[in-house]
Structure formats: C-alpha cells, structure tokens
Design an enzyme around this catalytic site. Structure first.
Site, PDB file in Angstrom:
ATOM      1  N   SER A  65       0.822  -1.220   0.000  1.00  0.00           N
ATOM      2  CA  SER A  65       0.000   0.000   0.000  1.00  0.00           C
ATOM      3  C   SER A  65       0.854   1.267   0.000  1.00  0.00           C
ATOM      4  O   SER A  65       2.003   1.264   0.434  1.00  0.00           O
ATOM      5  CB  SER A  65      -0.901   0.026   1.234  1.00  0.00           C
ATOM      6  OG  SER A  65      -1.615  -1.178   1.353  1.00  0.00           O
TER       7      SER A  65
HETATM    8  N1  SAH Z   1      -0.552  -5.147   3.890  1.00  0.00           N
HETATM    9  C1  SAH Z   1       0.234  -5.475   2.708  1.00  0.00           C
HETATM   10  C2  SAH Z   1      -0.455  -5.143   1.406  1.00  0.00           C
HETATM   11  C3  SAH Z   1      -1.661  -5.927   1.207  1.00  0.00           C
HETATM   12  S1  SAH Z   1      -2.152  -6.243  -0.460  1.00  0.00           S
HETATM   13  C4  SAH Z   1       1.595  -4.834   2.768  1.00  0.00           C
HETATM   14  O1  SAH Z   1       1.887  -4.080   3.707  1.00  0.00           O
HETATM   15  O2  SAH Z   1       2.404  -5.112   1.881  1.00  0.00           O
HETATM   16  C5  SAH Z   1      -3.526  -7.289  -0.050  1.00  0.00           C
HETATM   17  C6  SAH Z   1      -3.126  -8.688   0.335  1.00  0.00           C
HETATM   18  O3  SAH Z   1      -4.309  -9.344   0.798  1.00  0.00           O
HETATM   19  C7  SAH Z   1      -2.616  -9.519  -0.837  1.00  0.00           C
HETATM   20  O4  SAH Z   1      -1.366 -10.037  -0.524  1.00  0.00           O
HETATM   21  C8  SAH Z   1      -3.672 -10.625  -0.971  1.00  0.00           C
HETATM   22  O5  SAH Z   1      -3.142 -11.868  -1.376  1.00  0.00           O
HETATM   23  C9  SAH Z   1      -4.211 -10.695   0.456  1.00  0.00           C
HETATM   24  N2  SAH Z   1      -5.540 -11.303   0.594  1.00  0.00           N
HETATM   25  C10 SAH Z   1      -6.625 -11.165  -0.196  1.00  0.00           C
HETATM   26  N3  SAH Z   1      -7.662 -11.881   0.291  1.00  0.00           N
HETATM   27  C11 SAH Z   1      -7.217 -12.470   1.423  1.00  0.00           C
HETATM   28  C12 SAH Z   1      -7.804 -13.327   2.402  1.00  0.00           C
HETATM   29  N4  SAH Z   1      -9.078 -13.748   2.319  1.00  0.00           N
HETATM   30  N5  SAH Z   1      -7.053 -13.737   3.441  1.00  0.00           N
HETATM   31  C13 SAH Z   1      -5.764 -13.355   3.566  1.00  0.00           C
HETATM   32  N6  SAH Z   1      -5.137 -12.553   2.677  1.00  0.00           N
HETATM   33  C14 SAH Z   1      -5.863 -12.098   1.626  1.00  0.00           C
END
Ligand code: SAH
Length: 218
Positions: A65
């Site tokens: 993000s």
């Molecule tokens: N917080 C992260 C960025 C998140 S991007 C950082 O600091 O880099 C969103 C993430 O959510 C992705 O890696 C995606 O694979 C994950 N995601 C999506 N659906 C999910 C779920 N149901 N459970 C766990 N992770 C999930």
C-alpha cells in the site's frame, strides 16, 4: 539489514511530505514509519521507488500500500503498545512490521503462501520477532489468537465479515476498506457494549479481499 543514506533521506522526506503534511499526527505512528525500512519490503526491481507516494507491485497481482494509507490506517487503530492485533492481507509484511513496532503482538493472515514466506523473511531482516504469520483465508479471522484489540484489513471487501466483528474485543477497533471492486471507503468499526458503531473515514482503492466472506475469485 541494508542501510543506505539515500534510503534514510528518502524515508525522512516520505514521512514529512506524504504523511505529516497530510495531517497524520500520532507521534508513535510517525516514529514507526521513520524506523521501518520500506525498501526491504519492496521487490528488488522496485527498490528505488520504495519511498514514492504510491502503491508498488509485489508480485501475484498484489501491491504494497501507499505509505500514507499505511500511516492513516494505523493511526485509526489508536495503538498504545499493549494490543494484540490481527491483520488480514500480509502482502510484503510492511504494514505488519509497522504494527509490530506499535503493539504487543501481531497476527497476520495471507492467502498466498509465497507472499507470506517473503513477508516473514522481510520481518526477520528488520529484527522483528513479535509477528505470527498465518497462511489461510483471513475473511474468517483467526480464532486461535482472538479476541483482538485491533483488526486491520488491507484488501477491499464487499462488506464487514461477521467473524471479524466476533473476534474483536470489547472496546476494540476494526479498520476495513468496504465498497465495490474499484473503490472503497475506509470504515472504522468499534465494539461498544457488544454492539457495533461504524463511521466512515477516507475513500481508497485496494486489491480484492478474496475468500468466504469477501469476493469470490475472478
Ligand atoms: N498489507 C500489505 C499489502 C496488502 S495487499 C503490505 O503491507 O504489503 C492485499 C493482500 O491481501 C494480498 O497479498 C492478498 O493476497 C491478500 N488477501 C486477499 N484476500 C485475502 C484473504 N481472504 N485472506 C488473507 N489474505 C488475503
């Protein structure tokens, strides 16, 4: 850990111009953003853009993000240092690392195993040892660590997954982007007397939260 003067300068500029200048004022959040080396969490090919004012690709169609979004979401949790925190969407592990500086323990759930592994090694590189990395569908929360004083969802959801509210402690706060697949509003949910109180914060755009209580896979 890689410590380059250029990265240090770029990080200081990031905090001043992108975060403080836009009104983030929680000193503990600002200190954590100054301390955690964001370039460790960017993939090698993007490292020179680590401190830019934007999200960055981390592979598997996912992104780390924008720094401001990490800061504002963290500030909304109002952490003081003793909390147990649940994060959904580990991604690169950057948000989890910021949380680990500000709370007692962080549980972070990711559905893509390769990303969880990458995040774990990034956290080790930063010397962080108060994070539990879990590979699972986070829309169901993580009952083993519940209740949580704070829950943060870093992927966009069509609604507020019921299990997350259930796993929130009394007085706890949940920050989650809710909307359609293209734009969302950050919702701040508090549990007061067992009842939810919801308010809207800023508009945002996240990748999909995919799972039982999120979006179905495309
Ligand atoms: N917080 C992260 C960025 C998140 S991007 C950082 O600091 O880099 C969103 C993430 O959510 C992705 O890696 C995606 O694979 C994950 N995601 C999506 N659906 C999910 C779920 N149901 N459970 C766990 N992770 C999930």
């Amino acid at each position: 850990m890689v410590r380059s003067p250029n990265f240090d300068q770029a990080r200081e500029r990031m905090v001043q111009r992108q975060i403080e200048a836009r009104g983030v004022s929680d000193q503990r959040v600002l200190a954590a953003m100054r301390e955690i080396p964001r370039h460790v969490f960017a993939v090698k090919t993007n490292q020179d853009r680590s401190y830019d004012d934007c999200p960055l690709p981390i592979g598997f169609g996912q992104t780390i993000s924008q720094p401001y979004m990490v800061a504002i979401m963290t500030q909304l949790l109002r952490l003081t240092g003793n909390e147990r925190v649940l994060e959904l969407g580990t991604g690169s592990g950057y948000q989890a690392a910021i949380l680990a500086k500000l709370a007692n323990w962080v549980y972070t759930v990711e559905r893509i195993p390769e990303l969880s592994e990458m995040a774990r090694s990034n956290a080790v590189e930063c010397g962080l040892s108060n994070i539990t990395f879990i590979i699972a569908d986070g829309t169901k929360g993580w009952p083993d660590g519940a209740p949580y004083d704070a829950i943060i969802v870093t992927a966009g959801s069509p609604g507020i997954p019921g299990p997350l509210f259930d796993q929130l402690s009394e007085g706890g706060r949940l920050v989650i982007p809710v909307g359609d697949r293209f734009s969302q509003t950050l919702k701040v949910v508090e549990k007061i007397g067992g009842v939810e109180r919801i308010r809207d914060s800023l508009d945002c755009r996240f990748v999909d939260l995919v799972g039982e209580y999120g979006w179905s896979e495309l």
